[in-house]
Design a protein around this motif. Structure first.
Motif, PDB file in Angstrom:
ATOM      1  N   VAL A 185      82.782 -96.016 -15.256  1.00  0.00           N
ATOM      2  CA  VAL A 185      82.277 -94.741 -14.720  1.00  0.00           C
ATOM      3  C   VAL A 185      82.615 -93.593 -15.659  1.00  0.00           C
ATOM      4  O   VAL A 185      81.777 -92.731 -15.941  1.00  0.00           O
ATOM      5  CB  VAL A 185      82.865 -94.476 -13.305  1.00  0.00           C
ATOM      6  CG1 VAL A 185      82.520 -93.061 -12.833  1.00  0.00           C
ATOM      7  CG2 VAL A 185      82.342 -95.504 -12.324  1.00  0.00           C
ATOM      8  N   ILE A 186      83.846 -93.583 -16.188  1.00  0.00           N
ATOM      9  CA  ILE A 186      84.259 -92.533 -17.120  1.00  0.00           C
ATOM     10  C   ILE A 186      83.454 -92.621 -18.413  1.00  0.00           C
ATOM     11  O   ILE A 186      83.050 -91.589 -18.980  1.00  0.00           O
ATOM     12  CB  ILE A 186      85.768 -92.629 -17.405  1.00  0.00           C
ATOM     13  CG1 ILE A 186      86.564 -92.283 -16.146  1.00  0.00           C
ATOM     14  CG2 ILE A 186      86.162 -91.706 -18.554  1.00  0.00           C
ATOM     15  CD1 ILE A 186      86.287 -90.897 -15.572  1.00  0.00           C
ATOM     16  N   ASP A 187      83.187 -93.828 -18.891  1.00  0.00           N
ATOM     17  CA  ASP A 187      82.357 -93.991 -20.094  1.00  0.00           C
ATOM     18  C   ASP A 187      80.970 -93.396 -19.870  1.00  0.00           C
ATOM     19  O   ASP A 187      80.420 -92.724 -20.757  1.00  0.00           O
ATOM     20  CB  ASP A 187      82.237 -95.476 -20.459  1.00  0.00           C
ATOM     21  CG  ASP A 187      83.534 -96.051 -21.008  1.00  0.00           C
ATOM     22  OD1 ASP A 187      84.407 -95.262 -21.411  1.00  0.00           O
ATOM     23  OD2 ASP A 187      83.661 -97.291 -21.033  1.00  0.00           O
ATOM     24  N   LEU A 188      80.402 -93.657 -18.702  1.00  0.00           N
ATOM     25  CA  LEU A 188      79.084 -93.106 -18.379  1.00  0.00           C
ATOM     26  C   LEU A 188      79.145 -91.585 -18.275  1.00  0.00           C
ATOM     27  O   LEU A 188      78.267 -90.883 -18.804  1.00  0.00           O
ATOM     28  CB  LEU A 188      78.574 -93.696 -17.063  1.00  0.00           C
ATOM     29  CG  LEU A 188      77.235 -93.137 -16.550  1.00  0.00           C
ATOM     30  CD1 LEU A 188      76.122 -93.363 -17.577  1.00  0.00           C
ATOM     31  CD2 LEU A 188      76.873 -93.760 -15.204  1.00  0.00           C
ATOM     32  N   MET A 189      80.187 -91.063 -17.633  1.00  0.00           N
ATOM     33  CA  MET A 189      80.335 -89.612 -17.519  1.00  0.00           C
ATOM     34  C   MET A 189      80.502 -88.965 -18.889  1.00  0.00           C
ATOM     35  O   MET A 189      80.005 -87.857 -19.125  1.00  0.00           O
ATOM     36  CB  MET A 189      81.527 -89.268 -16.620  1.00  0.00           C
ATOM     37  CG  MET A 189      81.283 -89.529 -15.149  1.00  0.00           C
ATOM     38  SD  MET A 189      82.703 -89.091 -14.097  1.00  0.00           S
ATOM     39  CE  MET A 189      82.814 -87.311 -14.383  1.00  0.00           C
ATOM     40  N   THR A 190      81.190 -89.652 -19.795  1.00  0.00           N
ATOM     41  CA  THR A 190      81.356 -89.130 -21.149  1.00  0.00           C
ATOM     42  C   THR A 190      80.002 -89.002 -21.837  1.00  0.00           C
ATOM     43  O   THR A 190      79.693 -87.962 -22.437  1.00  0.00           O
ATOM     44  CB  THR A 190      82.267 -90.059 -21.980  1.00  0.00           C
ATOM     45  OG1 THR A 190      83.540 -90.150 -21.347  1.00  0.00           O
ATOM     46  CG2 THR A 190      82.447 -89.516 -23.394  1.00  0.00           C
ATOM     47  N   ASP A 191      79.200 -90.047 -21.747  1.00  0.00           N
ATOM     48  CA  ASP A 191      77.863 -90.009 -22.356  1.00  0.00           C
ATOM     49  C   ASP A 191      77.006 -88.910 -21.735  1.00  0.00           C
ATOM     50  O   ASP A 191      76.285 -88.198 -22.450  1.00  0.00           O
ATOM     51  CB  ASP A 191      77.168 -91.361 -22.188  1.00  0.00           C
ATOM     52  CG  ASP A 191      77.821 -92.465 -23.006  1.00  0.00           C
ATOM     53  OD1 ASP A 191      78.539 -92.142 -23.980  1.00  0.00           O
ATOM     54  OD2 ASP A 191      77.630 -93.654 -22.664  1.00  0.00           O
TER      55      ASP A 191
ATOM     56  N   ILE B  30      78.221 -85.490 -22.948  1.00  0.00           N
ATOM     57  CA  ILE B  30      77.793 -85.251 -24.325  1.00  0.00           C
ATOM     58  C   ILE B  30      76.320 -84.842 -24.366  1.00  0.00           C
ATOM     59  O   ILE B  30      75.916 -83.995 -25.171  1.00  0.00           O
ATOM     60  CB  ILE B  30      78.049 -86.502 -25.188  1.00  0.00           C
ATOM     61  CG1 ILE B  30      79.561 -86.700 -25.382  1.00  0.00           C
ATOM     62  CG2 ILE B  30      77.357 -86.391 -26.550  1.00  0.00           C
ATOM     63  CD1 ILE B  30      79.940 -88.004 -26.045  1.00  0.00           C
ATOM     64  N   SER B  31      75.518 -85.434 -23.477  1.00  0.00           N
ATOM     65  CA  SER B  31      74.090 -85.083 -23.421  1.00  0.00           C
ATOM     66  C   SER B  31      73.820 -83.844 -22.566  1.00  0.00           C
ATOM     67  O   SER B  31      72.671 -83.501 -22.297  1.00  0.00           O
ATOM     68  CB  SER B  31      73.279 -86.269 -22.891  1.00  0.00           C
ATOM     69  OG  SER B  31      73.645 -86.573 -21.554  1.00  0.00           O
ATOM     70  N   ASN B  32      74.922 -83.205 -22.135  1.00  0.00           N
ATOM     71  CA  ASN B  32      74.848 -81.930 -21.398  1.00  0.00           C
ATOM     72  C   ASN B  32      74.181 -82.067 -20.021  1.00  0.00           C
ATOM     73  O   ASN B  32      73.479 -81.161 -19.572  1.00  0.00           O
ATOM     74  CB  ASN B  32      74.125 -80.864 -22.229  1.00  0.00           C
ATOM     75  CG  ASN B  32      74.575 -79.455 -21.858  1.00  0.00           C
ATOM     76  OD1 ASN B  32      75.713 -79.249 -21.432  1.00  0.00           O
ATOM     77  ND2 ASN B  32      73.686 -78.482 -22.004  1.00  0.00           N
ATOM     78  N   ASP B  33      74.450 -83.175 -19.355  1.00  0.00           N
ATOM     79  CA  ASP B  33      73.950 -83.354 -17.996  1.00  0.00           C
ATOM     80  C   ASP B  33      74.640 -82.355 -17.058  1.00  0.00           C
ATOM     81  O   ASP B  33      75.862 -82.352 -16.929  1.00  0.00           O
ATOM     82  CB  ASP B  33      74.228 -84.786 -17.534  1.00  0.00           C
ATOM     83  CG  ASP B  33      73.797 -85.024 -16.109  1.00  0.00           C
ATOM     84  OD1 ASP B  33      72.588 -85.115 -15.860  1.00  0.00           O
ATOM     85  OD2 ASP B  33      74.690 -85.110 -15.223  1.00  0.00           O
TER      86      ASP B  33
ATOM     87  N   VAL C 159      83.543 -84.629 -26.148  1.00  0.00           N
ATOM     88  CA  VAL C 159      82.438 -83.674 -26.279  1.00  0.00           C
ATOM     89  C   VAL C 159      82.742 -82.736 -27.451  1.00  0.00           C
ATOM     90  O   VAL C 159      81.906 -82.504 -28.326  1.00  0.00           O
ATOM     91  CB  VAL C 159      82.229 -82.880 -24.980  1.00  0.00           C
ATOM     92  CG1 VAL C 159      81.171 -81.790 -25.180  1.00  0.00           C
ATOM     93  CG2 VAL C 159      81.820 -83.805 -23.838  1.00  0.00           C
ATOM     94  N   GLY C 160      83.968 -82.199 -27.450  1.00  0.00           N
ATOM     95  CA  GLY C 160      84.494 -81.502 -28.618  1.00  0.00           C
ATOM     96  C   GLY C 160      83.900 -80.148 -28.953  1.00  0.00           C
ATOM     97  O   GLY C 160      84.137 -79.634 -30.043  1.00  0.00           O
ATOM     98  N   ASP C 161      83.145 -79.548 -28.038  1.00  0.00           N
ATOM     99  CA  ASP C 161      82.539 -78.250 -28.345  1.00  0.00           C
ATOM    100  C   ASP C 161      83.421 -77.106 -27.850  1.00  0.00           C
ATOM    101  O   ASP C 161      84.497 -77.318 -27.282  1.00  0.00           O
ATOM    102  CB  ASP C 161      81.134 -78.147 -27.752  1.00  0.00           C
ATOM    103  CG  ASP C 161      81.113 -78.308 -26.229  1.00  0.00           C
ATOM    104  OD1 ASP C 161      82.208 -78.392 -25.616  1.00  0.00           O
ATOM    105  OD2 ASP C 161      80.015 -78.344 -25.649  1.00  0.00           O
ATOM    106  N   SER C 162      82.949 -75.879 -28.075  1.00  0.00           N
ATOM    107  CA  SER C 162      83.745 -74.706 -27.705  1.00  0.00           C
ATOM    108  C   SER C 162      83.932 -74.610 -26.189  1.00  0.00           C
ATOM    109  O   SER C 162      84.987 -74.176 -25.716  1.00  0.00           O
ATOM    110  CB  SER C 162      83.086 -73.431 -28.237  1.00  0.00           C
ATOM    111  OG  SER C 162      81.767 -73.298 -27.746  1.00  0.00           O
TER     112      SER C 162
END
Length: 205
Positions: free
Chosen positions: A31-37, A40-43, A81-84
């Motif tokens: 679930v965490i892997d899916l949430m990470t993806d 990252i795709s800005n869902d 995600v690593g963004d600001s």
């Protein structure tokens, strides 16, 4: 019909309830892997869950004692995600942190802060200079890692020496970390080789 939020839930609160139920099961990682993806795709729905987790961590509704997997995984998602936006969420959490958290959580946050391209050493210096022992510890460890890896300017190293020399944090073995870091910085100035990863781990373990 599947819900729009992670775990096919209909609302943010329902998603959090389900995450609490599965946080110690094998299903949780997938679930965490899916949430990470998705993050990252800005869902937007995944981000709504992440924002709520960070708010609940700040208020104490989620605690490191009872919800370690959820909190550590969320910090990890933000790092990947690593963004600001992700960086600011973690920094704001640190700045308002007024509750006890375990040293493992302090280490996790401190370890991951330097991975952000947006990270501002001057901001971390201010955190390390605070009287609050937990916030100070996070700043000290993060700065120590940056200093040891030689990722600071000469001016910042001077400032860090002053901050470390004035620091009175008696918790979490900060004195040992500070002394080791200052010693390594001196060796760097003399042209000594930098420490390898396994040697860095010994200082913070």
């Amino acid at each position: 019909m599947p819900g729009p939020f992670p775990l096919n839930t209909a609302t943010v609160n329902e998603c959090l309830t389900e995450l609490k139920k599965i946080q110690e099961t094998k299903e949780f990682k997938s679930v965490i892997d899916l949430m990470t993806d998705l993050a990252i795709s800005n869902d937007k729905n995944t981000w709504s869950v992440i924002y709520q987790i960070m708010r609940d961590a700040d208020s104490g509704r989620l605690s490191w004692a009872l919800h370690k997997e959820i909190l550590s995984s969320t910090i990890s998602i933000l790092t990947k995600v690593g963004d600001s936006k992700s960086y600011r969420l973690i920094i704001n959490y640190i700045k308002t942190l007024d509750k006890n958290i375990p040293f493992g959580a302090i280490e996790l946050i401190s370890d991951l802060l330097p991975t952000f391209a947006e990270m501002d050493p001057e901001e971390i210096i201010k955190i390390a200079s605070q009287k609050d022992e937990i916030r100070s510890a996070i700043g000290i460890i993060a700065l120590s890692k940056l200093a040891i890896e030689n990722k600071l300017s000469s001016e910042q190293k001077v400032t860090i020496r002053n901050v470390f020399s004035d620091n009175n944090n008696q918790r979490f073995y900060m004195k040992d970390i500070i002394e080791s870091t200052l010693h390594i910085m001196e060796d760097q100035e003399k042209g000594a080789s930098f420490l390898q990863g396994e040697d860095l781990e010994k200082i913070f373990s």
